[in-house]
Motif scaffolding. Structure first.
Motif, PDB file in Angstrom:
ATOM      1  N   LEU A   1      36.996  46.947  46.441  1.00  9.30           N
ATOM      2  CA  LEU A   1      36.008  46.115  47.287  1.00  9.30           C
ATOM      3  C   LEU A   1      36.814  46.006  48.673  1.00  9.30           C
ATOM      4  CD1 LEU A   1      34.671  43.533  44.622  1.00  9.30           C
ATOM      5  CD2 LEU A   1      33.398  45.568  45.635  1.00  9.30           C
ATOM      6  N   GLY A   2      37.885  46.397  48.872  1.00 11.30           N
ATOM      7  CA  GLY A   2      38.559  46.255  50.107  1.00 11.30           C
ATOM      8  C   GLY A   2      39.002  44.993  50.547  1.00 11.30           C
ATOM      9  N   ARG A   3      39.319  43.903  49.179  1.00 10.98           N
ATOM     10  CA  ARG A   3      39.688  42.744  49.385  1.00 10.98           C
ATOM     11  C   ARG A   3      40.999  42.379  49.083  1.00 10.98           C
ATOM     12  NH1 ARG A   3      33.842  41.352  48.061  1.00 10.98           N
ATOM     13  NH2 ARG A   3      32.973  41.152  50.180  1.00 10.98           N
ATOM     14  N   THR A   4      41.633  41.361  49.290  1.00  6.86           N
ATOM     15  CA  THR A   4      42.988  41.004  49.074  1.00  6.86           C
ATOM     16  C   THR A   4      42.693  39.598  47.966  1.00  6.86           C
ATOM     17  OG1 THR A   4      44.043  41.457  51.165  1.00  6.86           O
ATOM     18  CG2 THR A   4      45.257  40.044  49.462  1.00  6.86           C
ATOM     19  N   PRO A   5      43.201  39.690  46.880  1.00  7.50           N
ATOM     20  CA  PRO A   5      43.180  38.665  45.910  1.00  7.50           C
ATOM     21  C   PRO A   5      43.673  37.276  46.479  1.00  7.50           C
ATOM     22  CG  PRO A   5      43.700  40.454  44.555  1.00  7.50           C
ATOM     23  CD  PRO A   5      43.893  40.923  46.084  1.00  7.50           C
ATOM     24  N   SER A   6      43.201  36.184  46.192  1.00  7.71           N
ATOM     25  CA  SER A   6      43.614  35.105  46.842  1.00  7.71           C
ATOM     26  C   SER A   6      44.929  34.662  46.398  1.00  7.71           C
ATOM     27  CB  SER A   6      42.910  33.852  46.597  1.00  7.71           C
ATOM     28  OG  SER A   6      42.591  33.516  45.166  1.00  7.71           O
ATOM     29  N   ILE A   7      45.345  35.149  45.282  1.00  2.69           N
ATOM     30  CA  ILE A   7      46.706  34.726  44.734  1.00  2.69           C
ATOM     31  C   ILE A   7      48.010  35.450  45.652  1.00  2.69           C
ATOM     32  CG2 ILE A   7      46.089  34.537  42.476  1.00  2.69           C
ATOM     33  CD1 ILE A   7      47.283  37.383  41.849  1.00  2.69           C
ATOM     34  N   PHE A   8      47.385  36.655  46.338  1.00  2.00           N
ATOM     35  CA  PHE A   8      48.320  37.251  47.406  1.00  2.00           C
ATOM     36  C   PHE A   8      48.272  36.615  48.781  1.00  2.00           C
ATOM     37  CE2 PHE A   8      47.698  40.579  43.984  1.00  2.00           C
ATOM     38  CZ  PHE A   8      48.833  40.519  43.686  1.00  2.00           C
ATOM     39  N   LEU A   9      47.388  35.719  49.046  1.00  2.00           N
ATOM     40  CA  LEU A   9      47.311  35.186  50.360  1.00  2.00           C
ATOM     41  C   LEU A   9      48.356  34.405  50.589  1.00  2.00           C
ATOM     42  CD1 LEU A   9      43.201  34.974  50.862  1.00  2.00           C
ATOM     43  CD2 LEU A   9      45.061  37.029  51.812  1.00  2.00           C
TER      44      LEU A   9
ATOM     45  N   ALA B   1      35.953  37.760  21.469  1.00  2.00           N
ATOM     46  CA  ALA B   1      36.100  38.743  22.356  1.00  2.00           C
ATOM     47  C   ALA B   1      37.106  38.594  23.426  1.00  2.00           C
ATOM     48  CB  ALA B   1      34.913  39.030  23.062  1.00  2.00           C
ATOM     49  N   GLN B   2      38.190  39.572  23.527  1.00  2.00           N
ATOM     50  CA  GLN B   2      39.247  39.529  24.359  1.00  2.00           C
ATOM     51  C   GLN B   2      39.158  40.585  25.260  1.00  2.00           C
ATOM     52  OE1 GLN B   2      42.117  39.392  21.127  1.00  2.00           O
ATOM     53  NE2 GLN B   2      43.163  38.254  22.708  1.00  2.00           N
ATOM     54  N   TRP B   3      38.932  40.539  26.532  1.00  2.00           N
ATOM     55  CA  TRP B   3      38.620  41.467  27.743  1.00  2.00           C
ATOM     56  C   TRP B   3      40.091  41.849  28.308  1.00  2.00           C
ATOM     57  CZ3 TRP B   3      33.824  43.686  29.480  1.00  2.00           C
ATOM     58  CH2 TRP B   3      32.985  43.123  28.761  1.00  2.00           C
ATOM     59  N   PHE B   4      40.270  42.983  28.866  1.00  2.00           N
ATOM     60  CA  PHE B   4      41.502  43.393  29.434  1.00  2.00           C
ATOM     61  C   PHE B   4      41.094  44.403  30.374  1.00  2.00           C
ATOM     62  CE2 PHE B   4      42.339  42.694  25.080  1.00  2.00           C
ATOM     63  CZ  PHE B   4      43.520  41.763  24.990  1.00  2.00           C
ATOM     64  N   TYR B   5      41.501  44.089  31.461  1.00  2.00           N
ATOM     65  CA  TYR B   5      41.056  44.917  32.847  1.00  2.00           C
ATOM     66  C   TYR B   5      41.874  44.624  33.785  1.00  2.00           C
ATOM     67  CZ  TYR B   5      37.612  41.366  33.901  1.00  2.00           C
ATOM     68  OH  TYR B   5      37.169  40.067  34.238  1.00  2.00           O
ATOM     69  N   ASP B   6      42.001  45.540  35.096  1.00  2.00           N
ATOM     70  CA  ASP B   6      42.903  45.138  36.126  1.00  2.00           C
ATOM     71  C   ASP B   6      42.254  44.615  37.295  1.00  2.00           C
ATOM     72  OD1 ASP B   6      44.369  45.106  38.190  1.00  2.00           O
ATOM     73  OD2 ASP B   6      44.983  47.480  37.998  1.00  2.00           O
ATOM     74  N   VAL B   7      42.284  43.299  37.373  1.00  2.00           N
ATOM     75  CA  VAL B   7      41.285  42.428  38.461  1.00  2.00           C
ATOM     76  C   VAL B   7      41.817  42.894  39.608  1.00  2.00           C
ATOM     77  CG1 VAL B   7      40.883  40.123  39.386  1.00  2.00           C
ATOM     78  CG2 VAL B   7      40.987  40.446  36.737  1.00  2.00           C
ATOM     79  N   ILE B   8      43.090  43.131  39.783  1.00  2.00           N
ATOM     80  CA  ILE B   8      43.360  43.526  41.422  1.00  2.00           C
ATOM     81  C   ILE B   8      42.879  45.092  41.730  1.00  2.00           C
ATOM     82  CG2 ILE B   8      45.546  44.245  42.523  1.00  2.00           C
ATOM     83  CD1 ILE B   8      45.650  41.275  41.497  1.00  2.00           C
ATOM     84  N   ALA B   9      42.613  46.019  40.744  1.00  2.00           N
ATOM     85  CA  ALA B   9      41.899  47.060  41.115  1.00  2.00           C
ATOM     86  C   ALA B   9      40.525  46.827  41.419  1.00  2.00           C
ATOM     87  CB  ALA B   9      41.898  47.962  39.514  1.00  2.00           C
ATOM     88  N   VAL B  10      39.877  45.782  41.049  1.00  2.00           N
ATOM     89  CA  VAL B  10      38.608  45.598  41.733  1.00  2.00           C
ATOM     90  C   VAL B  10      38.327  45.207  43.110  1.00  2.00           C
ATOM     91  CG1 VAL B  10      36.541  44.077  41.460  1.00  2.00           C
ATOM     92  CG2 VAL B  10      37.556  45.082  39.240  1.00  2.00           C
ATOM     93  N   TYR B  11      39.388  44.131  43.478  1.00  2.00           N
ATOM     94  CA  TYR B  11      39.913  43.602  44.884  1.00  2.00           C
ATOM     95  C   TYR B  11      39.944  44.983  45.768  1.00  2.00           C
ATOM     96  CZ  TYR B  11      39.510  38.760  43.570  1.00  2.00           C
ATOM     97  OH  TYR B  11      38.914  37.388  43.206  1.00  2.00           O
ATOM     98  N   ARG B  12      40.880  45.824  45.321  1.00  2.00           N
ATOM     99  CA  ARG B  12      41.138  46.835  45.989  1.00  2.00           C
ATOM    100  C   ARG B  12      40.009  47.809  46.321  1.00  2.00           C
ATOM    101  NH1 ARG B  12      46.648  48.092  42.969  1.00  2.00           N
ATOM    102  NH2 ARG B  12      48.216  46.608  44.119  1.00  2.00           N
TER     103      ARG B  12
END
Length: 142
Positions: free
Chosen positions: A131-139, A118-129
């Motif tokens: 939720l009002g959060r900044t993904p750690s990769i951008f900190l 099973a291969q999943w494809f979705y926008d992880v950044i969209a979830v963080y946005r």
């Protein structure tokens, strides 16, 4: 879509929407592996079940609805939105108490009438946005 694999899709939805894993060994191949955004390696059936559990704890009202499906040879592609309210901890993030809606896709590779990969494809950044959060990769850690 052919009805040959309809039961696989129906059980996939039960696993995610209800957390009922009673037939995992019937649906998923013994060599099952899955890949999702942010992971370089394939993970096995136990990690998959743990991932579903962690998502269901973080989003108790989690719901996946299939709005498009395609069956070709030994592959099934599902297009879906994931919806849920973040009421529990997810990884290292505390509950945000916000609802998210995430479009995504899962591509199943079949073997011997079971889901082998099973291969999943979705926008992880969209979830963080949402939720009002900044993904750690951008900190900035410098």
């Amino acid at each position: 879509m052919s009805n040959d694999y309809r039961h696989l899709i129906e059980r996939f939805l039960v696993h995610w929407n209800q957390g009922d894993y009673t037939d995992f060994s019937e649906i998923y191949h013994t060599d099952f592996e899955f890949c999702m955004p942010g992971t370089a390696q394939s993970l096995g059936i136990m990690e998959y079940e743990d991932w579903i559990d962690s998502m269901r704890r973080a989003y108790p009202d989690l719901k996946i609805v299939i709005y498009a499906e395609l069956n070709c040879d030994n592959k099934i592609a599902l297009q879906w939105p994931f919806t849920g309210t973040n009421e529990g901890k997810l990884r290292h993030s505390p509950a945000a108490h916000k609802q998210v809606e995430l479009p995504g896709m899962t591509l199943f590779h079949l073997q011997d009438g079971q889901i082998w990969r099973a291969q999943w494809f979705y926008d992880v950044i969209a979830v963080y946005r949402q939720l009002g959060r900044t993904p750690s990769i951008f900190l900035d850690t410098a």
